[in-house]
Design an enzyme around this catalytic site. Sequence first.
Site, PDB file in Angstrom:
ATOM      1  N   ASP A 141       0.837  -1.201   0.000  1.00 29.11           N
ATOM      2  CA  ASP A 141       0.000   0.000   0.000  1.00 29.11           C
ATOM      3  C   ASP A 141       0.867   1.245   0.000  1.00 29.11           C
ATOM      4  OD1 ASP A 141      -2.462   1.499   2.261  1.00 29.11           O
ATOM      5  OD2 ASP A 141      -2.340   1.493   0.046  1.00 29.11           O
ATOM      6  N   LYS A 144       2.801   3.066  -6.099  1.00 31.91           N
ATOM      7  CA  LYS A 144       2.409   2.061  -7.103  1.00 31.91           C
ATOM      8  C   LYS A 144       3.591   1.570  -7.926  1.00 31.91           C
ATOM      9  CE  LYS A 144       0.723   5.908 -10.027  1.00 31.91           C
ATOM     10  NZ  LYS A 144       1.782   5.954 -11.015  1.00 31.91           N
ATOM     11  N   ASP A 169      -3.241  -2.997  -2.363  1.00 36.56           N
ATOM     12  CA  ASP A 169      -4.265  -1.970  -2.466  1.00 36.56           C
ATOM     13  C   ASP A 169      -4.074  -1.193  -3.775  1.00 36.56           C
ATOM     14  OD1 ASP A 169      -5.217   1.044  -0.635  1.00 36.56           O
ATOM     15  OD2 ASP A 169      -6.436  -0.406  -1.726  1.00 36.56           O
ATOM     16  N   ASN A 170      -5.120  -0.521  -4.238  1.00 35.52           N
ATOM     17  CA  ASN A 170      -5.028   0.442  -5.340  1.00 35.52           C
ATOM     18  C   ASN A 170      -4.608  -0.136  -6.681  1.00 35.52           C
ATOM     19  OD1 ASN A 170      -3.522   2.132  -2.725  1.00 35.52           O
ATOM     20  ND2 ASN A 170      -5.535   2.760  -3.484  1.00 35.52           N
ATOM     21  N   GLU A 199     -11.184   4.434  -1.451  1.00 34.94           N
ATOM     22  CA  GLU A 199     -11.654   4.802  -0.112  1.00 34.94           C
ATOM     23  C   GLU A 199     -12.506   6.077  -0.117  1.00 34.94           C
ATOM     24  OE1 GLU A 199      -8.511   3.964  -0.833  1.00 34.94           O
ATOM     25  OE2 GLU A 199      -7.123   5.550  -0.363  1.00 34.94           O
TER      26      GLU A 199
END
Length: 214
Positions: A141, A144, A169-170, A199
């Site tokens: 997280d 990226k 995540d993401n 989120e």
Amino acid sequence: TSSTRPQRLLRAVQRKATKGDPQSVISAIDYFCRNSEWAMNVGDEKGPILDSVVCEVSPATALELGTYCGYSSVRIARLLPVGTKLITLEFHPDYACIARQVIQHAGLEDKIFLVEGASGDLIPKMADMFGISTFDFVFLDHWKDRYLPDLKLLEECQLLRKGSVLLADNVICPGTPDYLEYVRNSPRYESRYFQSHLEYTKVEDGLEKSVFLG
Ligand SMILES: COCc1ccccc1-c1cc(O)c2[nH]cnc(=O)c2c1
Ligand SMILES: [Mg+2]
């Protein structure tokens, strides 16, 4: 003098959450992000998916890449049995300083080891620093562009074992296309996408769960 968003998030925790009560810390941050200011915590929609994977794995050793204000550190550590530890790495000193105070407010400072520095520099030192051999669970997280290089580093440092679970995540927003392509096409991983939303928004995002096959 003006405050930062992490400082305002911490103040909301200190005002609204009960000391030693991780769930109230989580709720206070989610309330702050929905009613005052958006912040990049995994949040109250992807968070329960994170919880379910942590409970399923019940890791003895867990690693988090990207602490930010400590929201997901608290989510993970509150589910860990006694004697297990979460190691969380944070590049930004200002974020790490806030996260330590959020973690302390939750009463989880004995289960969480926060290390400041770049994941690429720290991952090769994990075994020596913490006397561990492999991670049962890794939550990605952070930035990226570091997901794939850090996964390859975990492999090279032999910090994954047959059955180690990675949760990222993401993977849609901001998006990690090279990481997704790798875990979805490599014969060494069994990968699954959990569709959700960014989120506190209606924007699509999701978590990718990948099991290392050894
Ligand atoms: C600074 O960008 C914030 C932002 C803006 C728009 C969309 C997504 C994000 C975002 C959301 C997240 O959950 C994140 N988690 C970890 N590291 C991030 O950089 C990150 C960024
Ligand atoms: Mg995130």
